[in-house]
Design a protein around this motif. Sequence first.
Motif, PDB file in Angstrom:
ATOM      1  N   ALA A  20       0.857  -1.179   0.000  1.00 24.38           N
ATOM      2  CA  ALA A  20       0.000   0.000   0.000  1.00 24.38           C
ATOM      3  C   ALA A  20       0.898   1.235   0.000  1.00 24.38           C
ATOM      4  O   ALA A  20       2.102   1.139   0.263  1.00 24.38           O
ATOM      5  N   PRO A  21       0.350   2.392  -0.305  1.00 28.45           N
ATOM      6  CA  PRO A  21       1.163   3.609  -0.224  1.00 28.45           C
ATOM      7  C   PRO A  21       1.727   3.791   1.180  1.00 28.45           C
ATOM      8  O   PRO A  21       1.043   3.532   2.175  1.00 28.45           O
ATOM      9  N   ARG A  22       2.960   4.222   1.262  1.00 32.70           N
ATOM     10  CA  ARG A  22       3.575   4.459   2.566  1.00 32.70           C
ATOM     11  C   ARG A  22       2.695   5.388   3.407  1.00 32.70           C
ATOM     12  O   ARG A  22       2.191   6.398   2.917  1.00 32.70           O
ATOM     13  N   GLY A  23       2.505   5.017   4.664  1.00 32.18           N
ATOM     14  CA  GLY A  23       1.744   5.855   5.569  1.00 32.18           C
ATOM     15  C   GLY A  23       0.278   5.484   5.691  1.00 32.18           C
ATOM     16  O   GLY A  23      -0.440   6.091   6.492  1.00 32.18           O
ATOM     17  N   LEU A  24      -0.195   4.491   4.930  1.00 29.10           N
ATOM     18  CA  LEU A  24      -1.606   4.119   5.015  1.00 29.10           C
ATOM     19  C   LEU A  24      -1.983   3.724   6.435  1.00 29.10           C
ATOM     20  O   LEU A  24      -2.989   4.205   6.980  1.00 29.10           O
ATOM     21  N   ASP A  25      -1.206   2.834   7.062  1.00 26.89           N
ATOM     22  CA  ASP A  25      -1.541   2.380   8.414  1.00 26.89           C
ATOM     23  C   ASP A  25      -1.524   3.530   9.410  1.00 26.89           C
ATOM     24  O   ASP A  25      -2.435   3.674  10.236  1.00 26.89           O
ATOM     25  N   SER A  26      -0.500   4.343   9.350  1.00 28.84           N
ATOM     26  CA  SER A  26      -0.387   5.462  10.293  1.00 28.84           C
ATOM     27  C   SER A  26      -1.561   6.421  10.139  1.00 28.84           C
ATOM     28  O   SER A  26      -2.172   6.848  11.128  1.00 28.84           O
ATOM     29  N   ALA A  27      -1.903   6.752   8.903  1.00 26.28           N
ATOM     30  CA  ALA A  27      -3.004   7.680   8.656  1.00 26.28           C
ATOM     31  C   ALA A  27      -4.346   7.076   9.074  1.00 26.28           C
ATOM     32  O   ALA A  27      -5.208   7.774   9.613  1.00 26.28           O
ATOM     33  N   THR A  28      -4.506   5.777   8.839  1.00 25.16           N
ATOM     34  CA  THR A  28      -5.756   5.114   9.215  1.00 25.16           C
ATOM     35  C   THR A  28      -5.949   5.147  10.724  1.00 25.16           C
ATOM     36  O   THR A  28      -7.044   5.444  11.222  1.00 25.16           O
ATOM     37  N   LEU A  29      -4.885   4.853  11.472  1.00 25.68           N
ATOM     38  CA  LEU A  29      -4.984   4.871  12.927  1.00 25.68           C
ATOM     39  C   LEU A  29      -5.212   6.284  13.439  1.00 25.68           C
ATOM     40  O   LEU A  29      -5.986   6.495  14.384  1.00 25.68           O
ATOM     41  N   TRP A  30      -4.556   7.256  12.828  1.00 24.52           N
ATOM     42  CA  TRP A  30      -4.793   8.651  13.201  1.00 24.52           C
ATOM     43  C   TRP A  30      -6.262   9.010  13.008  1.00 24.52           C
ATOM     44  O   TRP A  30      -6.886   9.633  13.869  1.00 24.52           O
ATOM     45  N   GLY A  31      -6.838   8.593  11.882  1.00 23.06           N
ATOM     46  CA  GLY A  31      -8.236   8.880  11.623  1.00 23.06           C
ATOM     47  C   GLY A  31      -9.164   8.234  12.642  1.00 23.06           C
ATOM     48  O   GLY A  31     -10.212   8.796  12.980  1.00 23.06           O
ATOM     49  N   SER A  32      -8.776   7.075  13.153  1.00 22.73           N
ATOM     50  CA  SER A  32      -9.571   6.394  14.172  1.00 22.73           C
ATOM     51  C   SER A  32      -9.425   7.041  15.542  1.00 22.73           C
ATOM     52  O   SER A  32     -10.139   6.675  16.479  1.00 22.73           O
ATOM     53  N   SER A  33      -8.513   7.999  15.665  1.00 17.82           N
ATOM     54  CA  SER A  33      -8.201   8.619  16.956  1.00 17.82           C
ATOM     55  C   SER A  33      -8.667  10.060  17.056  1.00 17.82           C
ATOM     56  O   SER A  33      -8.520  10.686  18.113  1.00 17.82           O
ATOM     57  N   LEU A  34      -9.235  10.609  15.998  1.00 21.68           N
ATOM     58  CA  LEU A  34      -9.506  12.041  15.930  1.00 21.68           C
ATOM     59  C   LEU A  34     -10.495  12.550  16.973  1.00 21.68           C
ATOM     60  O   LEU A  34     -10.495  13.741  17.296  1.00 21.68           O
ATOM     61  N   ALA A  35     -11.340  11.670  17.492  1.00 20.75           N
ATOM     62  CA  ALA A  35     -12.287  12.108  18.524  1.00 20.75           C
ATOM     63  C   ALA A  35     -11.590  12.315  19.865  1.00 20.75           C
ATOM     64  O   ALA A  35     -12.185  12.847  20.805  1.00 20.75           O
ATOM     65  N   VAL A  36     -10.324  11.887  19.958  1.00 20.74           N
ATOM     66  CA  VAL A  36      -9.511  12.072  21.167  1.00 20.74           C
ATOM     67  C   VAL A  36      -8.253  12.829  20.735  1.00 20.74           C
ATOM     68  O   VAL A  36      -7.256  12.199  20.355  1.00 20.74           O
ATOM     69  N   PRO A  37      -8.258  14.140  20.735  1.00 14.62           N
ATOM     70  CA  PRO A  37      -7.153  14.934  20.175  1.00 14.62           C
ATOM     71  C   PRO A  37      -5.769  14.537  20.679  1.00 14.62           C
ATOM     72  O   PRO A  37      -4.818  14.465  19.892  1.00 14.62           O
ATOM     73  N   ALA A  38      -5.636  14.261  21.981  1.00 18.94           N
ATOM     74  CA  ALA A  38      -4.326  13.896  22.522  1.00 18.94           C
ATOM     75  C   ALA A  38      -3.838  12.581  21.926  1.00 18.94           C
ATOM     76  O   ALA A  38      -2.638  12.404  21.669  1.00 18.94           O
ATOM     77  N   LEU A  39      -4.752  11.658  21.702  1.00 21.07           N
ATOM     78  CA  LEU A  39      -4.375  10.372  21.116  1.00 21.07           C
ATOM     79  C   LEU A  39      -3.991  10.535  19.654  1.00 21.07           C
ATOM     80  O   LEU A  39      -3.001   9.946  19.195  1.00 21.07           O
ATOM     81  N   ALA A  40      -4.750  11.334  18.909  1.00 23.29           N
ATOM     82  CA  ALA A  40      -4.414  11.588  17.509  1.00 23.29           C
ATOM     83  C   ALA A  40      -3.035  12.241  17.405  1.00 23.29           C
ATOM     84  O   ALA A  40      -2.229  11.884  16.530  1.00 23.29           O
ATOM     85  N   ASP A  41      -2.747  13.171  18.309  1.00 19.58           N
ATOM     86  CA  ASP A  41      -1.425  13.816  18.323  1.00 19.58           C
ATOM     87  C   ASP A  41      -0.333  12.808  18.639  1.00 19.58           C
ATOM     88  O   ASP A  41       0.765  12.872  18.066  1.00 19.58           O
ATOM     89  N   ARG A  42      -0.610  11.867  19.534  1.00 22.73           N
ATOM     90  CA  ARG A  42       0.393  10.863  19.891  1.00 22.73           C
ATOM     91  C   ARG A  42       0.690   9.955  18.691  1.00 22.73           C
ATOM     92  O   ARG A  42       1.844   9.598  18.453  1.00 22.73           O
ATOM     93  N   VAL A  43      -0.347   9.592  17.946  1.00 23.65           N
ATOM     94  CA  VAL A  43      -0.136   8.766  16.751  1.00 23.65           C
ATOM     95  C   VAL A  43       0.752   9.510  15.762  1.00 23.65           C
ATOM     96  O   VAL A  43       1.700   8.936  15.203  1.00 23.65           O
TER      97      VAL A  43
END
Length: 285
Positions: free
Chosen positions: A209-232
């Motif tokens: 897959a394009p580089r960063g797919l997993d990281s971006a997907t997990l970030w998107g799953s974390s957006l309702a918790v800003p601190a968690l999205a920032d940690r990702v």
Amino acid sequence: MTLSVTPGRAVDLRIDPVDEILARVERSFQVCFAPDTVVRKRRSVGARTDRDTWVRVERRSLDKISDQGRNGTECAERLENIARPAWRGCVVWGDSDECVMWRADETELLPADPVGTAVLSDDPKLPDAWWQVFNASLDALAAQDTRRLATPDTVSITQALVTETVRAAFLGDFDTTVGQWTPAHADLNWANMTAPTFCLFDWEDWGNAPRGLDSATLWGSSLAVPALADRVRQERRRDFESRDGKLMTLFTCSKIVGPGAHPQDPRLGPARRMAERIVAELQAG
């Protein structure tokens, strides 16, 4: 045996009857499921067995089955240096009435419970040790070699899909061409990882897959918790800082704010703001 559903209605294993399916799998594997351990998702259901293993049963339409060879869970058995449950065996059968394929995979038990649902609303407060193993596993996965193509949401990810998805949500004069393709889990969310001991499971869709797919997907799953999205973003900053990582961030945002956006989704605002920033960066080169 077939799953009884109303003709013309999309199947959702969270609500549709699955007793006959589970009974068939029990007979095939010669096990008994612990009823209080059954986990039901939209297209899969899993449970603990009486021989201390886990069985996951997946329903997939025939038009969603690629010609790239063996199932992802089976193929993942050869991956090295990744915290994941070992695979034991499988049972596969077709249902011609519904044009679907059923597959049951037996694996080792997970070392802990899943972190949570796919999209979190509360911070799981994961320890630094968890993030260390998480990063080591994702880095090891990206270093593997495979001819498989990732199938996020059961759809093969191609250059055409990336371009179509991003352009459907965002305007702007920027290039959507992917530069680097690396192995990815392709379903990296909080329901597919355990804590406090890290383990990554549900490998059905992994592949290049394009580089960063997993990281971006997990970030998107974390957006309702800003601190968690920032940690990702902090933990996977090398992915996010790459051009492909920025493109995958847009790809993820497009699924949140695009044509199928839900007006009550708490991730809408953060996704829109990030998308504006990424589009500006890509336009600037």
